[in-house]
Structure formats: C-alpha cells, structure tokens
Design a protein around this motif. Structure first.
Motif, PDB file in Angstrom:
ATOM      1  N   ASP A   2       0.960  -1.132  -0.065  1.00 39.88           N
ATOM      2  CA  ASP A   2      -0.045   0.094   0.149  1.00 39.88           C
ATOM      3  C   ASP A   2       1.335   1.225   0.041  1.00 39.88           C
ATOM      4  O   ASP A   2       1.465   0.871   0.662  1.00 39.88           O
ATOM      5  CB  ASP A   2      -0.737   0.097   1.213  1.00 39.88           C
ATOM      6  CG  ASP A   2      -2.340  -1.021   1.343  1.00 39.88           C
ATOM      7  OD1 ASP A   2      -1.891  -1.352   0.288  1.00 39.88           O
ATOM      8  OD2 ASP A   2      -2.363  -1.409   1.966  1.00 39.88           O
ATOM      9  N   ALA A   3       0.831   2.373  -1.059  1.00 45.39           N
ATOM     10  CA  ALA A   3       0.565   3.411  -0.951  1.00 45.39           C
ATOM     11  C   ALA A   3       0.835   3.803   0.112  1.00 45.39           C
ATOM     12  O   ALA A   3      -0.121   4.250   1.287  1.00 45.39           O
ATOM     13  CB  ALA A   3       1.103   4.184  -1.951  1.00 45.39           C
ATOM     14  N   PHE A   4       1.873   4.879   0.838  1.00 45.98           N
ATOM     15  CA  PHE A   4       1.583   6.148   2.106  1.00 45.98           C
ATOM     16  C   PHE A   4       1.865   7.173   1.383  1.00 45.98           C
ATOM     17  O   PHE A   4       2.632   7.470   1.037  1.00 45.98           O
ATOM     18  CB  PHE A   4       2.804   6.030   3.221  1.00 45.98           C
ATOM     19  CG  PHE A   4       2.975   6.392   4.126  1.00 45.98           C
ATOM     20  CD1 PHE A   4       2.708   5.883   5.024  1.00 45.98           C
ATOM     21  CD2 PHE A   4       3.091   7.567   3.923  1.00 45.98           C
ATOM     22  CE1 PHE A   4       3.029   6.864   6.836  1.00 45.98           C
ATOM     23  CE2 PHE A   4       2.638   8.276   5.657  1.00 45.98           C
ATOM     24  CZ  PHE A   4       2.561   7.688   6.545  1.00 45.98           C
ATOM     25  N   THR A   5       0.513   7.690   1.808  1.00 50.62           N
ATOM     26  CA  THR A   5       1.252   9.789   1.524  1.00 50.62           C
ATOM     27  C   THR A   5       0.480  10.440   2.188  1.00 50.62           C
ATOM     28  O   THR A   5       1.121  11.163   2.752  1.00 50.62           O
ATOM     29  CB  THR A   5      -0.041  10.091  -0.033  1.00 50.62           C
ATOM     30  OG1 THR A   5      -1.889   9.298   0.209  1.00 50.62           O
ATOM     31  CG2 THR A   5       0.186   9.010  -1.479  1.00 50.62           C
ATOM     32  N   THR A   6      -0.875  10.312   3.305  1.00 54.50           N
ATOM     33  CA  THR A   6      -1.027  11.194   4.298  1.00 54.50           C
ATOM     34  C   THR A   6      -1.686  10.464   5.325  1.00 54.50           C
ATOM     35  O   THR A   6      -2.729   9.120   4.744  1.00 54.50           O
ATOM     36  CB  THR A   6      -1.329  12.470   3.838  1.00 54.50           C
ATOM     37  OG1 THR A   6      -0.911  13.387   3.169  1.00 54.50           O
ATOM     38  CG2 THR A   6      -2.224  12.962   5.078  1.00 54.50           C
ATOM     39  N   LEU A   7      -1.583  10.835   6.151  1.00 56.92           N
ATOM     40  CA  LEU A   7      -1.777   9.273   7.547  1.00 56.92           C
ATOM     41  C   LEU A   7      -2.334  10.537   8.674  1.00 56.92           C
ATOM     42  O   LEU A   7      -1.542  11.504   9.102  1.00 56.92           O
ATOM     43  CB  LEU A   7      -0.746   8.196   7.383  1.00 56.92           C
ATOM     44  CG  LEU A   7      -1.232   7.881   8.913  1.00 56.92           C
ATOM     45  CD1 LEU A   7      -2.337   6.920   8.886  1.00 56.92           C
ATOM     46  CD2 LEU A   7       0.282   6.987   9.802  1.00 56.92           C
ATOM     47  N   THR A   8      -3.740  10.276   9.023  1.00 53.08           N
ATOM     48  CA  THR A   8      -3.915  11.357  10.230  1.00 53.08           C
ATOM     49  C   THR A   8      -4.497   9.782  10.821  1.00 53.08           C
ATOM     50  O   THR A   8      -5.602   9.217  10.708  1.00 53.08           O
ATOM     51  CB  THR A   8      -5.258  12.518   9.562  1.00 53.08           C
ATOM     52  OG1 THR A   8      -4.631  12.719   9.242  1.00 53.08           O
ATOM     53  CG2 THR A   8      -5.810  12.542  11.248  1.00 53.08           C
TER      54      THR A   8
END
Length: 201
Positions: A2-8
């Motif tokens: 899975d791509a990691f872009t923005t995580l909150t």
C-alpha cells in the motif's frame, strides 16, 4: 504494498529506549513466512501475561490506543536481530508510522520495504510528540510524506527528512518486486532480443 501519502491517526506513546525486534515480535512467532496474522503477537511479552491475559497498563491495550496508527518511541528503536517479521507485525496491527530519535539500520530499511514510514527526529521534537501522544484519543497527528511534515494537535508542524528514493517508493507503493515490475517492458524486450541473438541459452 500500500502506498503511503498522508496519514492522520492516533499516536501511541512508547517512551522506551532500545526496543529490540524480539520485544516487537518474540522469536516463537517467527515460524511463519506469511506477512499477515502477526499483529496479534505484536509486543506479546509486554501486552500479555503468562496466561495470555492482557496487561491493562500496556499502552496498546488501553482503549484510547487500540486503534493507534502511529508509534512515538525512544532512541534506537528496532535494534537486535534483523527479522523482517518486526515491521510485518507492526503493519498487521495497524501501525503505519514510527517516530523515534534513531533506528537500527536494518529495521529502518525493512520498514520502507513493507509500507511503514520510520521518521527520525531530534530528541526535543520527539519529546513534543510524545507529550502529544499522552493525550490519548485526542493525540491525532497528521503525517504528510509529500511535504515531509508532521502536524501536531495544536496545528503546529514539524519537518522531517527522508531519502528521495525511499520516499518515491512509499508514495507509489513500490516494494522490491514492484520496483522490478516497473521495468517489465524493458525486461520483456531484453528477453526477446536475447532469445533471437542467443537461441541456445
């Protein structure tokens, strides 16, 4: 991967130094080569007593942190043996980002290959995020890989450094196999050419 872009997500505080890979996933759980199913054994000896009952005061057993996606930890996180099961267990539990003053090199690189973003920050900045994480379910941080920033609950931001190649791989969800498959057309072309030029191979 899975791509990691923005995580909150909720940040869990783990203010321990020298958390080694045997603490992250004890040796008795290394018999599998499956990447899934290890989350239930993450930090097993700290999460459960000898009878398998939850140790209620361990951070990931507290109601506020059961769905944590970010871990704020102490210095030298991921030291010890090089087992790739450690990032597998973190990811299977739901942890996508670990923030600490420093990491063991092999663990650090294994995180990137498995879709986890490890962020190394100066101790004073980790201390600020650790304090934020102590606020339980209100301890939501936003990690933006593209802009390389962490937004704290009060709206202030902390910048972090990341290797450009590793950043590219995470943003695009590329593990080692994915990187190879990016070159699939070139590989196919080479194989066809080689078959013509060296049919005996």
């Amino acid at each position: 991967m899975d791509a990691f872009t923005t995580l909150t997500g909720i940040a869990a505080p783990l203010p321990l130094i020298n958390v080694d890979t045997d603490m992250i996933i004890p040796k008795q759980f290394l018999k599998t080569i499956q990447r899934s199913g290890l989350g239930k054994n993450l930090f097993d000896e700290m999460r459960f007593d000898a009878d398998g009952n939850e140790i209620t005061d361990f951070v990931l057993n507290r109601p506020a942190y059961r769905d944590a996606e970010i871990l704020v930890a102490g210095d030298n996180f991921g030291c010890g043996s090089s087992r790739e099961h450690a990032p597998w267990a973190l990811l299977d539990f739901g942890i996508r980002c670990v923030i600490a003053p420093s990491f063991a090199d092999i663990f650090f690189n294994n995180c990137f290959k498995n879709g986890i973003l490890p962020i190394a920050l100066p101790q004073d900045e980790v201390d600020l995020l650790m304090a934020d994480a102590q606020n339980g379910a209100n301890a939501r941080l936003t990690v933006d890989l593209e802009s390389q920033t962490i937004t704290r609950p009060d709206g202030s931001t902390i910048s972090f450094e990341v290797d450009a190649f590793k950043k590219h791989c995470l943003l695009n969800g590329l593990d080692d196999i994915g990187l190879t498959m990016e070159k699939a057309a070139a590989i196919d072309s080479f194989e066809k050419s080689a078959a013509v030029q060296r049919p005996w191979v």
